[in-house]
Design a protein around this motif. Structure first.
Motif, PDB file in Angstrom:
ATOM      1  N   GLU A  98     -74.649  70.063  61.758  1.00  0.00           N
ATOM      2  CA  GLU A  98     -75.982  70.319  61.224  1.00  0.00           C
ATOM      3  C   GLU A  98     -75.891  71.084  59.918  1.00  0.00           C
ATOM      4  OE1 GLU A  98     -78.131  72.295  64.336  1.00  0.00           O
ATOM      5  OE2 GLU A  98     -78.692  70.386  65.290  1.00  0.00           O
ATOM      6  N   VAL A  99     -76.825  70.786  59.023  1.00  0.00           N
ATOM      7  CA  VAL A  99     -76.982  71.536  57.779  1.00  0.00           C
ATOM      8  C   VAL A  99     -78.443  71.952  57.688  1.00  0.00           C
ATOM      9  CG1 VAL A  99     -75.084  70.401  56.564  1.00  0.00           C
ATOM     10  CG2 VAL A  99     -77.356  69.395  56.469  1.00  0.00           C
ATOM     11  N   MET A 100     -78.681  73.085  57.056  1.00  0.00           N
ATOM     12  CA  MET A 100     -80.040  73.613  56.953  1.00  0.00           C
ATOM     13  C   MET A 100     -80.445  73.716  55.486  1.00  0.00           C
ATOM     14  SD  MET A 100     -80.948  74.170  60.145  1.00  0.00           S
ATOM     15  CE  MET A 100     -82.444  75.141  59.894  1.00  0.00           C
ATOM     16  N   ILE A 101     -81.680  73.323  55.209  1.00  0.00           N
ATOM     17  CA  ILE A 101     -82.333  73.644  53.940  1.00  0.00           C
ATOM     18  C   ILE A 101     -83.553  74.457  54.326  1.00  0.00           C
ATOM     19  CG2 ILE A 101     -83.356  72.793  51.806  1.00  0.00           C
ATOM     20  CD1 ILE A 101     -81.902  70.143  52.248  1.00  0.00           C
ATOM     21  N   GLY A 102     -83.430  75.770  54.250  1.00  0.00           N
ATOM     22  CA  GLY A 102     -84.491  76.618  54.751  1.00  0.00           C
ATOM     23  C   GLY A 102     -84.730  76.359  56.220  1.00  0.00           C
TER      24      GLY A 102
END
Length: 256
Positions: A98-102
């Motif tokens: 998983e990657v998060m942008i905000g």
């Protein structure tokens, strides 16, 4: 709130994307063919690049990174399988990570074929996927490093995403892809209409990327390889496995 996504023309026919989370103010750049147009888009909106997501190692997707990082020291994310030939990464990712942008959570999808370490990033809350040179508008990338079977499996993963997913791909190849698609499926009314829309968009100087997955499923021959009509169009029997039909289609496109 969904990500705000900007399509940034770069070089002669590349696209980068800027994805901004309005809740947190965090911003990601997806692929960096060249820095100047991306820096201009960020400056115009007063945004700071916090993350860079790289889909694959080819120079026309990463060569502007150093210049971008000089102005925006962002965290660089890319495929663990390609750490040996990507720029230095802050986070190496694999299928399912998983990657998060905000507040927006994205999932990494391994999509080998064009390159062996190619990845896509799917953000389901925002109904958007950044697919680089795997699934493209009315086409798919050339199979440079992987096998045809790998590429078909990769496209099948992307085809299984929700139909309203916006596909953000890496090049303005759509008009040429449309000519090939019509050569194998000339009676497809949805394809005929789309090619007309593409012609008008390009005449007006508008990009044809991104595109909705539902439209790709209806018109992109590389996603339609399981359709009996496509097998017949390339001289194969109706019972031919879709992966073999895809391989024939991709080979014909390479020679088109």
């Amino acid at each position: 709130m969904p990500l705000q996504v900007l399509t940034i023309p770069c070089l002669s026919d590349n696209y980068a994307f800027v994805a901004h989370d309005p809740e947190s103010g965090e911003t990601a750049v997806i692929d960096v063919p060249e820095a100047a147009p991306i820096l201009a888009a960020l400056q115009d909106r007063g945004w700071r690049a916090d993350h860079v997501l790289l889909t694959h190692h080819h120079a026309d997707h990463v060569q502007g990174l150093d210049e971008l990082l000089a102005a925006h020291p962002a965290r660089v994310v890319g495929a663990r399988a390609d750490v040996h030939r990507l720029p230095p990464l802050d986070l190496a990712v694999s299928e399912g990570d998983e990657v998060m942008i905000g507040a927006q959570r994205g999932t990494v999808i391994a999509v080998p074929g064009h390159t062996l370490g190619h990845v896509a990033f799917h953000f389901p809350q925002s109904r958007v996927a950044f697919t680089g040179d795997s699934l493209m508008a009315l086409g798919c990338g050339r199979v440079f490093e992987g096998t045809m079977a790998q590429m078909w499996e990769s496209l099948s993963k992307l085809a299984a995403l929700p139909a309203d997913t916006l596909i953000c791909s890496g090049h303005e190849y759509t008009a040429a892809n449309g000519r090939f698609a019509l050569s194998v499926e000339p009676g497809n009314a949805a394809l005929q209409a789309r090619v007309g829309d593409i012609t008008r968009a390009r005449e007006d100087g508008r990009p044809t990327v991104p595109s909705e997955l539902a439209l790709e499923l209806a018109t992109n021959p590389f996603l339609r390889a399981a359709e009996p009509a496509l097998a017949g169009a390339v001289g194969l029997g109706a019972g031919t496995p879709a992966a073999e039909v895809f391989a024939e289609l991709r080979g014909r496109k390479d020679r088109f």
